[in-house]
Design an enzyme around this catalytic site. Structure first.
Site, PDB file in Angstrom:
ATOM      1  N   ASP A  78       0.818  -1.215   0.000  1.00 40.62           N
ATOM      2  CA  ASP A  78       0.000   0.000   0.000  1.00 40.62           C
ATOM      3  C   ASP A  78       0.852   1.266   0.000  1.00 40.62           C
ATOM      4  O   ASP A  78       2.079   1.211   0.154  1.00 40.62           O
ATOM      5  CB  ASP A  78      -0.948  -0.009   1.213  1.00 40.62           C
ATOM      6  CG  ASP A  78      -0.256  -0.420   2.513  1.00 40.62           C
ATOM      7  OD1 ASP A  78       0.983  -0.414   2.557  1.00 40.62           O
ATOM      8  OD2 ASP A  78      -0.955  -0.741   3.476  1.00 40.62           O
ATOM      9  N   ASP A 135      -7.170  -2.134  14.474  1.00 40.71           N
ATOM     10  CA  ASP A 135      -8.579  -2.469  14.219  1.00 40.71           C
ATOM     11  C   ASP A 135      -8.710  -3.763  13.407  1.00 40.71           C
ATOM     12  O   ASP A 135      -9.783  -4.078  12.899  1.00 40.71           O
ATOM     13  CB  ASP A 135      -9.302  -1.306  13.507  1.00 40.71           C
ATOM     14  CG  ASP A 135      -8.723  -0.995  12.124  1.00 40.71           C
ATOM     15  OD1 ASP A 135      -7.762  -1.678  11.697  1.00 40.71           O
ATOM     16  OD2 ASP A 135      -9.233  -0.075  11.460  1.00 40.71           O
ATOM     17  N   HIS A 141      -7.066  -4.562  10.583  1.00 41.51           N
ATOM     18  CA  HIS A 141      -6.920  -4.493   9.127  1.00 41.51           C
ATOM     19  C   HIS A 141      -5.587  -5.062   8.655  1.00 41.51           C
ATOM     20  O   HIS A 141      -4.606  -5.080   9.399  1.00 41.51           O
ATOM     21  CB  HIS A 141      -7.112  -3.054   8.603  1.00 41.51           C
ATOM     22  CG  HIS A 141      -6.012  -2.095   8.920  1.00 41.51           C
ATOM     23  ND1 HIS A 141      -6.210  -0.925   9.614  1.00 41.51           N
ATOM     24  CD2 HIS A 141      -4.698  -2.104   8.622  1.00 41.51           C
ATOM     25  CE1 HIS A 141      -5.072  -0.270   9.725  1.00 41.51           C
ATOM     26  NE2 HIS A 141      -4.133  -0.969   9.133  1.00 41.51           N
ATOM     27  N   GLU A 166      -9.545  -1.554   5.500  1.00 38.71           N
ATOM     28  CA  GLU A 166     -10.215  -1.153   6.729  1.00 38.71           C
ATOM     29  C   GLU A 166     -11.506  -1.946   6.916  1.00 38.71           C
ATOM     30  O   GLU A 166     -11.994  -2.588   5.965  1.00 38.71           O
ATOM     31  CB  GLU A 166     -10.519   0.344   6.653  1.00 38.71           C
ATOM     32  CG  GLU A 166      -9.273   1.228   6.601  1.00 38.71           C
ATOM     33  CD  GLU A 166      -8.544   1.316   7.940  1.00 38.71           C
ATOM     34  OE1 GLU A 166      -8.616   0.372   8.746  1.00 38.71           O
ATOM     35  OE2 GLU A 166      -7.887   2.342   8.165  1.00 38.71           O
TER      36      GLU A 166
HETATM   37  C1  GLP Z   1      -0.601   0.508   8.421  1.00 38.83           C
HETATM   38  C2  GLP Z   1      -0.160  -0.364   7.248  1.00 38.83           C
HETATM   39  C3  GLP Z   1      -0.314  -1.833   7.591  1.00 38.83           C
HETATM   40  C4  GLP Z   1       0.363  -2.114   8.920  1.00 38.83           C
HETATM   41  C5  GLP Z   1      -0.276  -1.290   9.996  1.00 38.83           C
HETATM   42  C6  GLP Z   1       0.323  -1.530  11.377  1.00 38.83           C
HETATM   43  O1  GLP Z   1      -1.968   0.588   8.512  1.00 38.83           O
HETATM   44  N1  GLP Z   1      -0.919  -0.082   6.097  1.00 38.83           N
HETATM   45  O2  GLP Z   1       0.260  -2.621   6.548  1.00 38.83           O
HETATM   46  O3  GLP Z   1       0.253  -3.487   9.214  1.00 38.83           O
HETATM   47  O4  GLP Z   1      -0.096   0.079   9.657  1.00 38.83           O
HETATM   48  O5  GLP Z   1       1.427  -0.715  11.566  1.00 38.83           O
HETATM   49  P1  GLP Z   1       2.486  -0.915  12.723  1.00 38.83           P
HETATM   50  O6  GLP Z   1       3.309  -2.081  12.321  1.00 38.83           O
HETATM   51  O7  GLP Z   1       3.279   0.364  12.736  1.00 38.83           O
HETATM   52  O8  GLP Z   1       1.715  -1.151  13.972  1.00 38.83           O
END
Ligand code: GLP
Length: 258
Positions: A67, A136, A138, A143
């Site tokens: 993404d 959440d 995802h 989402e």
């Molecule tokens: C973002 C990314 C996800 C990732 C999530 C968690 O939303 N798009 O791919 O898994 O953050 O991030 P973190 O690893 O910083 O908790």
């Protein structure tokens, strides 16, 4: 699904890095699906170390990132292009033309998303997909309420995700509200998936994803439908799992250590 519980983030990262390394040793031109966020940082650090010290070769590897924020230029310090370059790509020998990351600045998102999906297929599909999980539940930026059959497209970020990611920006107002993301359906087509999670604030999402019903409200729960998924989590992220003892018993009796 396999659930591996480790005491530290370092140990989690080492397990994940060994899986990536084994994938590349078995198939030097493997296609990797990569994630951003703080969770895979330890994995990328370990891969860089393996490249430098053990000669782990990325010269034939292709990568597709999950993404990107809409509206951030590639050089923006919070763009996922910048993140990947800083934390992995500039430290390994992957050819630039083998790196694919969704564009946050294209003037035709629909055409770009269709092309991105096509490129994944043309490259033979993703052999190993690395995932994190949002608080959440995802995966990528899928989402709550994302279709479990969704493909690469633009998504509006949830308030919770914007708040979670605000820590990386100067203020919450600067967090983009749209992202371009692989869909849940795209992710489910990977041959193999590993999902990493650490920390208490992921415990609820991890428990719902693994033990709850398959639902678009927790898009990681769709991984229950995949035939080869491994969760690699630390004790805090595992702390809300009802069947934790059972997963640890399986882990202790595995024929091949991950
Ligand atoms: C973002 C990314 C996800 C990732 C999530 C968690 O939303 N798009 O791919 O898994 O953050 O991030 P973190 O690893 O910083 O908790």
């Amino acid at each position: 699904m396999e659930i591996i519980v480790k005491d530290t983030v370092e140990e989690m990262s080492q397990v994940a890095a060994r899986i990536v390394a084994r994938t590349l040793n078995a198939k030097p031109n493997a296609v990797l699906g990569l994630a951003t966020g703080s969770t895979p940082l330890g994995l990328y650090k370990e891969l860089v170390r393996m490249h430098r010290e053990d000669g782990l070769d990325f010269s034939q590897v292709t990568t597709f990132n999950l993404d990107e924020y809409v509206g951030l230029k590639q050089k923006h310090p919070q763009s996922y292009h910048y993140f990947m370059d800083e934390n992995l790509f500039k430290h390994i020998n992957i050819p630039k033309q083998n790196i694919y990351i969704p564009s946050g600045t294209t003037d035709n998102y629909e055409a770009f998303c269709a092309w991105y999906e096509r490129r994944i297929c043309e490259c033979g599909g993703i052999d190993l997909q690395v995932l994190g999980i949002g608080s959440d539940g995802h995966i990528a930026f899928n989402e709550p309420s994302s279709s479990l059959g969704s493909r690469t497209r633009i998504k509006t970020l949830a308030k919770q995700t914007i708040d979670d990611n605000a820590r990386f920006f100067a203020s919450p107002e600067e967090v983009p509200i749209y992202a371009i993301t692989m869909g849940v359906g795209t992710i489910l087509e990977a041959d193999r998936i590993i999902l990493l999670a650490h920390g208490k604030n992921k415990a609820d999402a991890v428990a719902k994803a693994i033990e709850g019903p398959v639902t678009s409200v927790i898009t990681a729960s769709a991984l229950q439908l995949h035939r080869d998924v491994m969760y690699i989590v630390d004790r805090e992220a595992a702390s809300s799992l009802d069947m934790l003892e059972y997963y640890e018993w399986i882990q202790d009796n595995m024929v091949h250590a991950p």
